[in-house]
Scaffold this active site. Structure first.
Site, PDB file in Angstrom:
ATOM      1  N   ARG A 158       0.863  -1.176   0.000  1.00 38.15           N
ATOM      2  CA  ARG A 158       0.000   0.000   0.000  1.00 38.15           C
ATOM      3  C   ARG A 158       0.904   1.230   0.000  1.00 38.15           C
ATOM      4  O   ARG A 158       2.044   1.184   0.480  1.00 38.15           O
ATOM      5  CB  ARG A 158      -0.898   0.011   1.232  1.00 38.15           C
ATOM      6  N   LYS A 189      -2.465  -2.528   7.671  1.00 34.18           N
ATOM      7  CA  LYS A 189      -3.694  -2.126   8.348  1.00 34.18           C
ATOM      8  C   LYS A 189      -3.865  -2.900   9.645  1.00 34.18           C
ATOM      9  O   LYS A 189      -3.496  -4.066   9.738  1.00 34.18           O
ATOM     10  CB  LYS A 189      -4.898  -2.379   7.432  1.00 34.18           C
ATOM     11  N   ARG A 258      -0.556  -2.229  -6.780  1.00 36.21           N
ATOM     12  CA  ARG A 258      -0.844  -3.295  -5.804  1.00 36.21           C
ATOM     13  C   ARG A 258      -1.804  -4.321  -6.416  1.00 36.21           C
ATOM     14  O   ARG A 258      -1.605  -5.533  -6.274  1.00 36.21           O
ATOM     15  CB  ARG A 258      -1.440  -2.671  -4.541  1.00 36.21           C
ATOM     16  N   HIS A 281      -4.094  -9.229   3.740  1.00 41.24           N
ATOM     17  CA  HIS A 281      -5.546  -9.213   3.942  1.00 41.24           C
ATOM     18  C   HIS A 281      -5.922 -10.076   5.140  1.00 41.24           C
ATOM     19  O   HIS A 281      -5.506 -11.228   5.235  1.00 41.24           O
ATOM     20  CB  HIS A 281      -6.278  -9.749   2.700  1.00 41.24           C
TER      21      HIS A 281
END
Length: 317
Positions: A158, A189, A258, A281
């Protein structure tokens, strides 16, 4: 509150005209918006006329039926939502004017839009961008920008993960790249760390950047010409400019690289779990969208190569 079941006189023919005047003068909507409202309200008038209904006798069931008609005709969910919004506002205005007792569009919602596919470059375009050498650019900036492209495309980071990288590992670093191990340690994240392999081309470009980078006292790996850590906006800008210099049809942004990374790895490996880990993820359902991109790639290859697909295409033409 439901309206009376007793027949009423036909709705005055100037209701729509008065409403359009209201949105033009009092709400000061743009001329194009007023034109769209007029178009959608004319469709409402025609639907009501076909059902032998005045506008003030339209019920929720009628609205749902007309929405289903739009949907079956191929209208996209977003387009249906815009029609509903127009009709809903019209009937809300009628209610405020005391001309109707309830809004038949109030509880009607458009179909949910399907999740759009992420935009990804084809392999040839991605390689064309990565291999760009701008002879006219400042060598320092060219080395930095080439390294950024290679890391984004080669590691699937990212943009926030890229700009958070430091030149060296430390207790305060959000992320860093170990060139000896050819690994990128990033903070993604949810403050989740992951390690991503760095390919040979990315490692080579990064070493060239480190050789000319200069001031070692600045912790950030990628810095501006003023010595400050690069911002996400600066990365967006350089990618847009670089993609145009590379001759690509559309500007490229960081997340497109990405997406390209994920799609190309999946095309080659078919290992969804590995792609999930590489992207960081938390839920594999998020990664599964790339299987749709992969299927599109396979479908195009089939249509281009399979003799029966080619026969079908020729017949269709």
């Amino acid at each position: 509150m439901a309206i009376s079941s007793e027949p009423t006189a036909s709705a005055p023919p100037d209701w729509i005209a008065k409403y359009l005047e209201h949105v033009r003068v009092e709400r000061r909507l743009a001329a194009r918006t007023v034109e769209l409202y007029a178009f959608h309200l004319q469709a409402l008038r025609e639907n009501a006329a076909e059902a032998n209904l005045p506008l003030d006798r339209v019920q929720t069931a009628h609205i749902r039926r007309w929405m289903a008609k739009l949907h079956s005709a191929g209208r996209e969910p977003r387009g249906i939502a815009l029609v509903l919004s127009c009709w809903r506002s019209f009937y809300r205005w009628l209610g405020h004017e005391g001309l109707i007792g309830f809004n038949p569009v109030q509880d009607v919602h458009a179909p949910k839009a399907g999740r759009p596919l992420p935009k990804a470059l084809g392999v040839d375009d991605a390689v064309q961008l990565a291999e760009l050498h701008d002879e006219d650019a400042d060598p320092w900036i060219e080395a930095r920008d080439r390294a950024i492209v290679e890391i984004l495309y080669g590691c699937g980071l990212r943009v926030s993960e890229l700009t958070g990288l430091d030149a060296q590992a430390s207790n305060t670093a959000l992320g860093w790249i170990d060139l000896d191990a050819k690994e990128a340690n990033v903070l993604g994240k949810g403050s989740k760390r992951r390690i991503v392999p760095v390919g040979s081309k990315a490692a080579e470009a990064l070493q060239e950047w480190l050789d000319v980078r200069g001031d070692r006292s600045v912790p950030a790996l990628f810095v501006s010409s003023k010595g400050a850590r690069m911002s996400s906006q600066a990365v967006w800008k350089l990618l847009r400019e670089r993609s145009l210099k590379a001759g690509l049809a559309a500007p490229v942004h960081p997340h497109m690289l990405r997406h390209s990374f994920a799609s190309h790895v999946l095309q080659s490996s078919s290992d969804l779990r590995a792609v999930q880990e590489l992207l960081g993820h938390a839920n594999i359902a998020t990664t599964q969208i790339y299987t749709r991109l992969d299927f599109q790639h396979l479908a195009k290859a089939y249509d281009a190569a399979h003799p029966r697909a080619k026969a079908r295409t020729d017949k269709d033409k």
